[in-house]
Design a protein around this motif. Structure first.
Motif, PDB file in Angstrom:
ATOM      1  N   LYS A 170      40.683  33.912  39.367  1.00 52.22           N
ATOM      2  CA  LYS A 170      39.894  33.044  38.467  1.00 52.22           C
ATOM      3  C   LYS A 170      38.514  32.728  39.038  1.00 52.22           C
ATOM      4  O   LYS A 170      37.506  32.961  38.382  1.00 52.22           O
ATOM      5  N   THR A 171      38.509  32.206  40.270  1.00 49.94           N
ATOM      6  CA  THR A 171      37.239  31.789  40.866  1.00 49.94           C
ATOM      7  C   THR A 171      36.288  32.971  41.002  1.00 49.94           C
ATOM      8  O   THR A 171      35.100  32.861  40.685  1.00 49.94           O
TER       9      THR A 171
ATOM     10  N   THR B 175      42.169  41.383  36.326  1.00 49.18           N
ATOM     11  CA  THR B 175      41.473  41.584  37.594  1.00 49.18           C
ATOM     12  C   THR B 175      42.176  42.633  38.451  1.00 49.18           C
ATOM     13  O   THR B 175      43.311  43.005  38.177  1.00 49.18           O
TER      14      THR B 175
ATOM     15  N   GLY C 165      45.536  32.587  42.616  1.00 45.19           N
ATOM     16  CA  GLY C 165      45.464  33.873  43.281  1.00 45.19           C
ATOM     17  C   GLY C 165      45.165  35.065  42.379  1.00 45.19           C
ATOM     18  O   GLY C 165      44.980  36.177  42.854  1.00 45.19           O
ATOM     19  N   VAL C 166      45.120  34.834  41.076  1.00 46.69           N
ATOM     20  CA  VAL C 166      44.896  35.963  40.164  1.00 46.69           C
ATOM     21  C   VAL C 166      43.440  36.428  40.153  1.00 46.69           C
ATOM     22  O   VAL C 166      43.143  37.549  39.737  1.00 46.69           O
TER      23      VAL C 166
ATOM     24  N   GLY D 125      38.177  43.170  35.997  1.00 44.44           N
ATOM     25  CA  GLY D 125      37.663  43.091  37.361  1.00 44.44           C
ATOM     26  C   GLY D 125      37.954  44.393  38.071  1.00 44.44           C
ATOM     27  O   GLY D 125      39.086  44.869  38.085  1.00 44.44           O
TER      28      GLY D 125
ATOM     29  N   GLU E 244      35.765  43.346  44.422  1.00 41.08           N
ATOM     30  CA  GLU E 244      35.552  41.973  44.885  1.00 41.08           C
ATOM     31  C   GLU E 244      34.095  41.544  44.847  1.00 41.08           C
ATOM     32  O   GLU E 244      33.781  40.376  45.051  1.00 41.08           O
TER      33      GLU E 244
HETATM   34  P1  GDP Z   1      42.096  32.215  42.038  1.00 41.11           P
HETATM   35  O1  GDP Z   1      43.094  31.509  42.901  1.00 41.11           O
HETATM   36  O2  GDP Z   1      42.691  32.614  40.726  1.00 41.11           O
HETATM   37  O3  GDP Z   1      40.819  31.487  41.871  1.00 41.11           O
HETATM   38  O4  GDP Z   1      41.794  33.616  42.760  1.00 41.11           O
HETATM   39  P2  GDP Z   1      40.530  34.071  43.635  1.00 41.11           P
HETATM   40  O5  GDP Z   1      39.322  34.173  42.783  1.00 41.11           O
HETATM   41  O6  GDP Z   1      40.451  33.228  44.842  1.00 41.11           O
HETATM   42  O7  GDP Z   1      40.947  35.571  44.031  1.00 41.11           O
HETATM   43  C1  GDP Z   1      42.060  35.866  44.861  1.00 41.11           C
HETATM   44  C2  GDP Z   1      41.754  37.139  45.659  1.00 41.11           C
HETATM   45  O8  GDP Z   1      41.632  38.245  44.783  1.00 41.11           O
HETATM   46  C3  GDP Z   1      40.450  37.084  46.426  1.00 41.11           C
HETATM   47  O9  GDP Z   1      40.640  37.660  47.691  1.00 41.11           O
HETATM   48  C4  GDP Z   1      39.479  37.932  45.608  1.00 41.11           C
HETATM   49  O10 GDP Z   1      38.474  38.534  46.370  1.00 41.11           O
HETATM   50  C5  GDP Z   1      40.421  38.962  45.017  1.00 41.11           C
HETATM   51  N1  GDP Z   1      39.918  39.531  43.754  1.00 41.11           N
HETATM   52  C6  GDP Z   1      39.577  38.880  42.617  1.00 41.11           C
HETATM   53  N2  GDP Z   1      39.196  39.753  41.661  1.00 41.11           N
HETATM   54  C7  GDP Z   1      39.314  41.002  42.179  1.00 41.11           C
HETATM   55  C8  GDP Z   1      39.089  42.356  41.679  1.00 41.11           C
HETATM   56  O11 GDP Z   1      38.716  42.597  40.521  1.00 41.11           O
HETATM   57  N3  GDP Z   1      39.345  43.371  42.557  1.00 41.11           N
HETATM   58  C9  GDP Z   1      39.782  43.162  43.832  1.00 41.11           C
HETATM   59  N4  GDP Z   1      40.001  44.217  44.597  1.00 41.11           N
HETATM   60  N5  GDP Z   1      40.007  41.922  44.317  1.00 41.11           N
HETATM   61  C10 GDP Z   1      39.774  40.863  43.524  1.00 41.11           C
END
Ligand code: GDP
Length: 300
Positions: A112-113, A252, A109-110, A278, A281
């Motif tokens: 990464k993807t 991020t 949720g941080v 970051g 989005e």
């Molecule tokens: P993962 O579980 O670490 O891979 O996390 P995700 O890439 O799925 O991101 C989790 C949520 O955070 C998603 O809804 C993304 O759109 C949001 N997100 C990621 N980076 C940013 C950012 O820099 N700014 C904002 N506002 N949202 C972000």
């Protein structure tokens, strides 16, 4: 600039309050320092870092015999740049002549993807041949989510079935990268927090597999942290940083928080450079970290 827009919430939390304080109090005295401390702690600059900053300010104010609060702002931003620049802004490490490999680690949720997707876009727009590796075989939907980004950006994703050995995925990905003359291979990893020891073992195994195939890789192990979690991000950095060979941090969601001061705390309290931030989005909302630009976006 992108920085300025993305940091608008933090800017309001720190700068507007500091300006208000300066206008209201006019003179630098104990109350002034106390209120300044509160503002900075409120923006998650972190107690240790704020104390250090205030001490430095006091010394400077004394040395220069400054009395007017209005004169403090440039000194404050100068000190902040100093804190942020600790080990310099090293930038992303790239392979001199071969495939550059980055591993992304961090809890679910941080971001990464999303960061991998954005960075793939950045490298691709620089004309580089990019490949992604779906190393999070644990979380339901993680592989598909990376594939969505792959399609969006127009780069391939190397994957296996959900539940398979991530080290095997990395092996495949490195082989594919060699065959396809890839410039940059970006690898996702699992981010579950339960079973921490296993996760660290898994990361070590991935690391070894990559290194066996490409001796100078990975070129970065980037720990992704969610800036909106403030001091929590700092604890995660301490936890991961010790064990998994992390070489740099990605912060991020700085656009979503007034607590962007966490960047300063992390920089001051950990011996790890912030490499990327970051700021939204969308695909273009990722910046290489530059401490001067950061402080400039806050104060200019
Ligand atoms: P993962 O579980 O670490 O891979 O996390 P995700 O890439 O799925 O991101 C989790 C949520 O955070 C998603 O809804 C993304 O759109 C949001 N997100 C990621 N980076 C940013 C950012 O820099 N700014 C904002 N506002 N949202 C972000």
């Amino acid at each position: 600039s992108v920085f300025k827009e993305g940091l608008s919430k933090t800017r309001s939390a720190i700068v507007e309050k500091v300006e208000e304080l300066i206008t209201r109090r006019k003179k630098i005295d104990e109350e002034f320092y106390e209120e300044l401390e509160e503002i900075l702690i409120g923006a998650d600059v972190g107690v240790t870092t704020v104390m250090k900053l205030i001490d430095e300010l006091r010394a400077e104010v004394k040395a220069r015999k400054i009395e007017q609060a209005a004169e403090l702002q440039p000194i404050l931003s100068e000190k902040l740049v100093g804190l942020l620049k600790g080990g310099g802004d090293p930038g992303l490490n790239m392979s001199a002549d071969g495939i550059t490999v980055y591993l992304f680690v961090g809890v679910n949720g941080v971001g990464k993807t999303t960061t991998i997707g954005k960075l793939a876009h950045k490298f691709k727009s620089e004309g580089k041949n990019v490949l992604l590796a779906a190393g999070d075989t644990f979380r339901a939907g993680a592989i598909e989510q990376l594939e969505v980004w792959g399609q969006r950006v127009g780069v391939d994703v190397i994957k296996q079935q959900s539940g398979s050995d991530p080290a095997a995925v990395m092996f495949d990905a490195v082989q594919a990268a060699k065959q396809r003359q890839v410039d940059v291979l970006l690898c996702d990893t699992a981010g579950r927090l339960q079973n921490k020891t296993n996760l660290m073992e898994e990361l070590n195994k991935i690391f070894r597999v990559i290194q066996r195939e490409l001796p100078d890789a990975p070129h970065e192990v980037l720990l992704v942290l969610d800036a909106t979690t403030g001091q929590n991000a700092l604890s995660q950095a301490k936890l991961f940083g010790e064990k998994s060979g992390v070489t740099g941090l990605v912060l991020t969601k700085l656009d979503g928080t007034a607590k962007g001061g966490i960047v300063i705390a992390i920089r001051n309290e950990l011996n790890l450079p912030v490499k990327l931030v970051g700021l939204g989005e969308k695909m273009g909302d990722l910046q290489e970290f530059d401490s001067e630009q950061f402080v400039h976006a806050l104060f200019a």
